[in-house]
Design an enzyme around this catalytic site. Structure first.
Site, PDB file in Angstrom:
ATOM      1  N   TRP A   1       5.827   4.135  -7.849  1.00 51.47           N
ATOM      2  CA  TRP A   1       5.928   2.849  -8.522  1.00 51.47           C
ATOM      3  C   TRP A   1       4.907   2.408  -9.471  1.00 51.47           C
ATOM      4  O   TRP A   1       5.065   1.829 -10.359  1.00 51.47           O
ATOM      5  CB  TRP A   1       5.715   1.686  -7.168  1.00 51.47           C
ATOM      6  CG  TRP A   1       5.692   0.230  -7.564  1.00 51.47           C
ATOM      7  CD1 TRP A   1       6.779  -0.492  -7.598  1.00 51.47           C
ATOM      8  CD2 TRP A   1       4.675  -0.428  -7.821  1.00 51.47           C
ATOM      9  NE1 TRP A   1       6.587  -1.721  -7.916  1.00 51.47           N
ATOM     10  CE2 TRP A   1       5.242  -1.843  -8.016  1.00 51.47           C
ATOM     11  CE3 TRP A   1       3.174  -0.445  -7.850  1.00 51.47           C
ATOM     12  CZ2 TRP A   1       4.253  -2.784  -8.386  1.00 51.47           C
ATOM     13  CZ3 TRP A   1       2.345  -1.311  -8.183  1.00 51.47           C
ATOM     14  CH2 TRP A   1       2.931  -2.765  -8.404  1.00 51.47           C
ATOM     15  N   HIS A   2       3.657   3.095  -9.303  1.00 53.96           N
ATOM     16  CA  HIS A   2       2.561   2.979 -10.424  1.00 53.96           C
ATOM     17  C   HIS A   2       2.915   3.596 -11.824  1.00 53.96           C
ATOM     18  O   HIS A   2       2.452   3.334 -12.814  1.00 53.96           O
ATOM     19  CB  HIS A   2       1.098   3.511  -9.835  1.00 53.96           C
ATOM     20  CG  HIS A   2       0.773   2.548  -8.814  1.00 53.96           C
ATOM     21  ND1 HIS A   2       0.943   2.695  -7.472  1.00 53.96           N
ATOM     22  CD2 HIS A   2      -0.096   1.368  -8.945  1.00 53.96           C
ATOM     23  CE1 HIS A   2       0.459   1.621  -6.994  1.00 53.96           C
ATOM     24  NE2 HIS A   2      -0.392   1.036  -7.627  1.00 53.96           N
ATOM     25  N   GLY A   3       3.601   4.576 -11.876  1.00 56.14           N
ATOM     26  CA  GLY A   3       4.175   5.147 -13.083  1.00 56.14           C
ATOM     27  C   GLY A   3       4.705   6.759 -12.968  1.00 56.14           C
ATOM     28  O   GLY A   3       4.234   7.414 -11.807  1.00 56.14           O
TER      29      GLY A   3
END
Length: 328
Positions: free
Chosen positions: A175-177
């Site tokens: 989700w963060h990258g």
């Protein structure tokens, strides 16, 4: 069913950019009813905004200058400096993100909205499970309700519990990258979390640490320090540009230079700010937010606190560093 309620829900500006992740079940009913300005709620919102500004502008932004300098030249730094920078990054990301959340929640209060609590003093956690109940609460509960429980949660075989645990943490990393460092960060926390959930100890600490006491016990102090250390190791992986950089950074910490004098140039001011932040939030750890001074009856004490935080924010908050979580 009502576009005039749905549109302001979808575009609710205080938390639009970086959270908290506000669910329709909480915000839509508030949009559907009439609101009147409540003075006490508005005052509390301003307190929370002020505290968020302090955490972002004084703690996080000043930490960022030191942290970025050390991480960009980590090959030439000694182990003690690398460890110090990793710890300061832990406070940077907390001050940055929880500071934004405080400002968003406080702004919502000015308009009569009660948005969800997103941080609950996570560095006072006694194990990694408690840490994740206190860190980015709106995201972790979203993954719990919409991913972990639909997969079977903890009410299935041990093998599926392991699978479910890794799924939510790997997804949290993704989700963060789209970078292997985020995947590794999620896997690292999954490995830390797994023994607790398999032994049924992941819900052991649901109360306030040292509740009713001024100071924690030796055991609680040790637990909090260990949890903070483990979280900091995870933040090294999170901050690094690549798995190789994270590995070499940790190798540098574990070298014999760990026992040499660290580079502490320029850290005095924001180190004091970190101590102030931790002290205030420790004393307020059972309150809704760190600057909830509603229980202090003497107005002179409250206004002295407001002025002190205002002064520190104006005097030491001049770096204008972007919010870390805007990129996510």
């Amino acid at each position: 069913h009502d576009v005039f309620h749905y549109l302001p829900y979808g575009g609710f500006f205080p938390q639009l950019l970086a959270g908290p992740i506000e669910r329709a079940t909480n915000l839509l009913p508030q949009l559907e009813k009439s609101r009147t300005f409540d003075y006490e709620t508005g005052v509390d919102g301003l307190r929370q905004i002020l505290w968020g500004l302090f955490k972002k502008m004084v703690v996080a932004d000043n930490c960022a200058v030191y942290v970025d300098r050390i991480f960009s030249s980590y090959q030439t730094q000694n182990g003690s400096t690398l460890l110090l920078a990793a710890m300061f990054f832990a406070f940077q990301i907390y001050g940055d993100f929880s500071g934004y959340s405080d400002m968003a929640i406080g702004t919502g209060k000015l308009f009569g909205f009660k948005t969800v609590k997103n941080f609950n003093m996570p560095y006072f956690s006694r194990d990694i499970a408690e840490f994740w109940r206190r860190w980015h609460i709106s995201l972790t509960t979203w993954f719990r309700d919409y991913v972990y429980i639909p997969l079977g949660g903890s009410r299935c075989s041990k093998a599926k519990i392991v699978r479910n645990t890794f799924v939510i943490f790997l997804l949290s990393g993704l989700w963060h990258g789209a970078n292997w460092t985020f995947i590794a960060w999620g896997a690292f926390h999954a490995f830390l979390f797994l023994p607790l959930i398999l032994m049924g100890k992941n819900r052991k600490y649901r109360d306030t640490v040292a509740e009713g006491k001024l100071l924690p016990s030796m055991k609680e102090s040790g637990q909090m320090l260990l949890t903070f250390f483990l979280a900091t190791v995870g933040w090294i992986i999170f901050k690094a540009d690549s798995i190789g950089q994270a590995w070499n950074y940790m190798k540098g910490i574990c070298s014999t230079s760990l026992f040499s004098r660290p580079d502490v140039s320029g850290v005095t001011g924001f180190a004091v700010a970190i101590v102030i932040m931790l002290l205030v939030e420790w004393l307020q750890r059972d309150k809704e937010h760190g600057f909830d001074l509603s229980g202090i009856k003497r107005g002179v004490v409250r206004y002295a606190a407001y002025l002190a935080v205002l002064f520190l924010t104006f005097a030491f908050g001049g770096h204008a560093v972007n919010f870390i979580y805007f990129q996510f």
